[in-house]
Design an enzyme around this catalytic site. Structure first.
Site, mmCIF file in Angstrom:
data_model
loop_
_atom_site.group_PDB
_atom_site.id
_atom_site.type_symbol
_atom_site.label_atom_id
_atom_site.label_comp_id
_atom_site.label_asym_id
_atom_site.label_seq_id
_atom_site.Cartn_x
_atom_site.Cartn_y
_atom_site.Cartn_z
ATOM 1 C CE1 TYR A 156 -1.238 7.068 -6.550
ATOM 2 C CE2 TYR A 156 -3.384 7.434 -7.550
ATOM 3 C CZ TYR A 156 -2.582 6.741 -6.672
ATOM 4 O OH TYR A 156 -3.121 5.724 -5.930
ATOM 5 C CG PHE A 192 -1.921 -1.033 1.315
ATOM 6 C CD1 PHE A 192 -3.185 -0.836 0.793
ATOM 7 C CD2 PHE A 192 -1.633 -2.253 1.885
ATOM 8 C CE1 PHE A 192 -4.142 -1.833 0.837
ATOM 9 C CE2 PHE A 192 -2.579 -3.260 1.945
ATOM 10 C CZ PHE A 192 -3.837 -3.049 1.421
HETATM 11 N N1 UFG Z 1 -14.485 17.135 -4.719
HETATM 12 C C1 UFG Z 1 -15.067 18.370 -4.505
HETATM 13 N N2 UFG Z 1 -14.553 19.162 -3.514
HETATM 14 C C2 UFG Z 1 -13.500 18.773 -2.738
HETATM 15 C C3 UFG Z 1 -12.924 17.502 -2.964
HETATM 16 C C4 UFG Z 1 -13.442 16.714 -3.971
HETATM 17 O O1 UFG Z 1 -16.007 18.758 -5.180
HETATM 18 O O2 UFG Z 1 -13.073 19.556 -1.873
HETATM 19 C C5 UFG Z 1 -15.012 16.296 -5.793
HETATM 20 C C6 UFG Z 1 -13.995 15.985 -6.857
HETATM 21 O O3 UFG Z 1 -13.974 16.963 -7.837
HETATM 22 C C7 UFG Z 1 -14.491 14.629 -7.364
HETATM 23 C C8 UFG Z 1 -15.155 14.001 -6.145
HETATM 24 O O4 UFG Z 1 -15.388 15.061 -5.237
HETATM 25 O O5 UFG Z 1 -15.466 14.829 -8.335
HETATM 26 C C9 UFG Z 1 -14.277 12.971 -5.472
HETATM 27 O O6 UFG Z 1 -13.007 13.558 -5.239
HETATM 28 P P1 UFG Z 1 -11.883 12.881 -4.358
HETATM 29 O O7 UFG Z 1 -10.742 13.837 -4.297
HETATM 30 O O8 UFG Z 1 -12.480 12.389 -3.084
HETATM 31 O O9 UFG Z 1 -11.501 11.603 -5.206
HETATM 32 P P2 UFG Z 1 -10.991 11.502 -6.731
HETATM 33 O O10 UFG Z 1 -12.122 10.896 -7.494
HETATM 34 O O11 UFG Z 1 -10.423 12.746 -7.233
HETATM 35 O O12 UFG Z 1 -9.753 10.529 -6.523
HETATM 36 C C10 UFG Z 1 -9.890 9.154 -6.436
HETATM 37 C C11 UFG Z 1 -8.734 8.597 -5.608
HETATM 38 C C12 UFG Z 1 -7.418 8.797 -6.329
HETATM 39 C C13 UFG Z 1 -7.526 8.267 -7.731
HETATM 40 C C14 UFG Z 1 -8.686 8.899 -8.450
HETATM 41 C C15 UFG Z 1 -8.853 8.344 -9.825
HETATM 42 O O13 UFG Z 1 -8.673 9.214 -4.351
HETATM 43 O O14 UFG Z 1 -6.405 8.095 -5.652
HETATM 44 O O15 UFG Z 1 -9.883 8.638 -7.730
HETATM 45 O O16 UFG Z 1 -9.306 9.370 -10.649
HETATM 46 F F1 UFG Z 1 -6.393 8.550 -8.409
#
Ligand code: UFG
Length: 331
Positions: free
Chosen positions: A142, A74
């Protein structure tokens, strides 16, 4: 009962796997440099070795000291945004540490390896729900670093017989249903803990990143998968490795928008989530939803906490009981 090495076992997803192994009676050795991980996330009685994976000499000693059935890997850099500011560091560190670990495993005769991989491999998918055969085209460093690791592992199988399972997680969320461990990142970038933190008043109001996506409510859709279900997927793929290396997407197969997640937090928590609507975050695909059909068919995996409300309920319980997380850093 077996003995397993878990790198990053003091981190969010890793610590949930450690609990699952300990709960079924296995012996676990955790290697973690504690940059992101928390000592308190590792249960009493589990050996925690504070070690940077770049330290190959000490890593070799760890393999010499135990007879591992398999390695669960991990420990990695995992912030998408940071990877776009420092792509070479991401590629170098994730590749060096992961393949150095695989090399140490092969030299010690440990030929089963489970990699924490990511949906970021798929970039902007052409097909949703995303099957394993979908085009691999990361849109951030990443994701690229994890793809390079997957490729290295495929060669290690061909040449050395190292059987690997690469689990491409979609959006890991939730917390141990028994409330023993949960999510505590610094910085925190994930939607569920940020929305809960805002509702509890322990974090700043949330900003919704983009309201003009081609989705029903204009916000991004993601596939949230409970961290305990993710841990269960790791246990199930072990047996499958007898038949060869595997690659699986791990998600619930249902997408929820950012607005739907906010509504779920408000429903479960009984409080509003203070938030504002902001611009898109660079690099966010509109929709990411997994097809986990292969994982289900080949291992019998099925999410126990598949409903968004279950995910939010367990996360809410953890954050409200631990407003400072594990409490091992300054407020
Ligand atoms: N989001 C917001 N506001 C925030 C944080 C997130 O609107 O403050 C939105 C993002 O735009 C996204 C959704 O919430 O649409 C989820 O965002 P996260 O940051 O929780 O997760 P991600 O989908 O960006 O990331 C996840 C994993 C990563 C991986 C990615 C693949 O955490 O490790 O999916 O795209 F790389």
């Amino acid at each position: 009962m077996g003995c397993y090495l878990v790198t990053g076992g003091a981190g969010y997803v890793g610590s949930h796997l450690v609990r699952a192994l300990v709960d079924r009676g296995d012996t676990v050795v955790v290697v973690d440099d504690l940059r992101q991980g928390h000592r308190a996330a590792v249960p009493e009685g589990v050996e925690l070795i504070q070690l940077d994976l770049a330290d190959r000499a000490r890593l070799g000693e760890v393999f010499a000291g135990w007879k591992f059935e398999a390695v669960f890997h991990f420990a990695a850099l995992s912030l998408v945004g940071e990877s776009m500011r420092d792509p070479l560091r991401y590629c170098m560190e994730n590749l060096n540490n992961s393949l150095g670990l695989a090399d140490a495993a092969v030299k010690a005769g440990v030929l089963r390896f489970v990699l924490s991989s990511t949906a970021a491999l798929f970039g902007d998918p052409e097909v949703v729900p995303i099957p394993e055969e979908a085009k691999l085209a990361p849109t951030n460093a990443y994701g690229e670093s994890k793809l390079m690791v997957e490729k290295g592992l495929a060669w290690a199988d061909r040449v050395h017989g190292l059987r690997s399972a690469c689990l491409r997680y979609f959006n890991a969320a939730g917390a141990d249903p028994e409330g023993r461990i949960g999510e505590d990142h610094e910085p925190e970038t994930h939607l569920v803990p940020l929305a809960i933190g805002a509702a509890l008043g322990i974090r700043a109001p949330l900003t919704v990143f983009g309201t003009d996506y081609p989705t029903p409510d204009g916000t991004c859709i993601r596939d949230y998968v409970h961290v305990t279900d993710l841990a269960d997927a790791h246990l199930r793929v072990l047996d499958r490795l007898e038949q060869g290396s595997v690659r699986y997407n791990v998600g619930n197969g249902t997408g929820y928008s950012v607005k739907q997640v906010i509504e779920a937090v408000e429903r479960i928590g009984g409080r509003p989530v203070p938030h504002s609507l902001g611009p898109r975050r660079a690099g966010d695909p509109a929709v990411l939803v997994a097809s986990s059909a292969r994982l289900k068919a080949e291992t019998g995996w099925s999410p126990r906490f598949g409903a968004l409300d279950d995910i939010v309920r367990t996360a809410w319980a953890w954050h409200s009981a631990h407003p400072r997380g594990y409490g091992d850093r300054s407020p």
